[in-house]
Write a protein that holds these residues in place. Structure first.
Motif, PDB file in Angstrom:
ATOM      1  N   ASP A  13       0.633  -1.228  -0.048  1.00  0.00           N
ATOM      2  CA  ASP A  13      -0.119   0.052  -0.159  1.00  0.00           C
ATOM      3  C   ASP A  13       0.764   1.191  -0.070  1.00  0.00           C
ATOM      4  O   ASP A  13       1.932   1.235   0.637  1.00  0.00           O
ATOM      5  N   HIS A  64       0.728   5.653  -0.508  1.00  0.00           N
ATOM      6  CA  HIS A  64      -0.103   6.911  -0.566  1.00  0.00           C
ATOM      7  C   HIS A  64       0.798   8.098  -0.457  1.00  0.00           C
ATOM      8  O   HIS A  64       1.673   8.257   0.282  1.00  0.00           O
ATOM      9  N   HIS A 111      -1.386   6.486   6.568  1.00  0.00           N
ATOM     10  CA  HIS A 111      -0.743   5.107   6.608  1.00  0.00           C
ATOM     11  C   HIS A 111      -0.005   5.156   5.554  1.00  0.00           C
ATOM     12  O   HIS A 111      -0.494   5.444   4.159  1.00  0.00           O
TER      13      HIS A 111
END
Ligand code: ZN
Length: 80
Positions: free
Chosen positions: A57, A59, A76
């Motif tokens: 993940d 971001h 996160h």
């Protein structure tokens, strides 16, 4: 721990095993307990010469899914 022997057509996909999901802002209860079995599975796949694919993940700091931008999630897996 159960041992696993990869077959000739097997591949291992490890999805988003990251600090923020183990001990960080979106920690999954018991997430740390998955690390040793995952490491064992990865070692078994590597020893068998089978593919291991890992996702992560990721971001930017101002991602729209974060609460500061009106999204549902705490920050996160921020870049860098
Ligand atoms: Zn995310």
């Amino acid at each position: 721990m159960t041992s696993f022997r990869p077959g000739p057509d097997d591949a291992l996909l490890v999805v988003d095993v990251q600090n923020d999901f183990v001990s960080g802002s979106l920690a999954v209860p018991g997430g740390a307990e998955a690390i040793a079995p995952l490491n064992a599975a990865m070692a078994a796949f590597a020893a068998a010469g089978r593919p291991i694919v890992l996702s992560r993940d990721w971001h930017p700091a101002d991602h729209r899914s974060f609460v500061q931008q009106g999204g549902p999630w705490p920050p996160h897996c921020v870049e860098g």
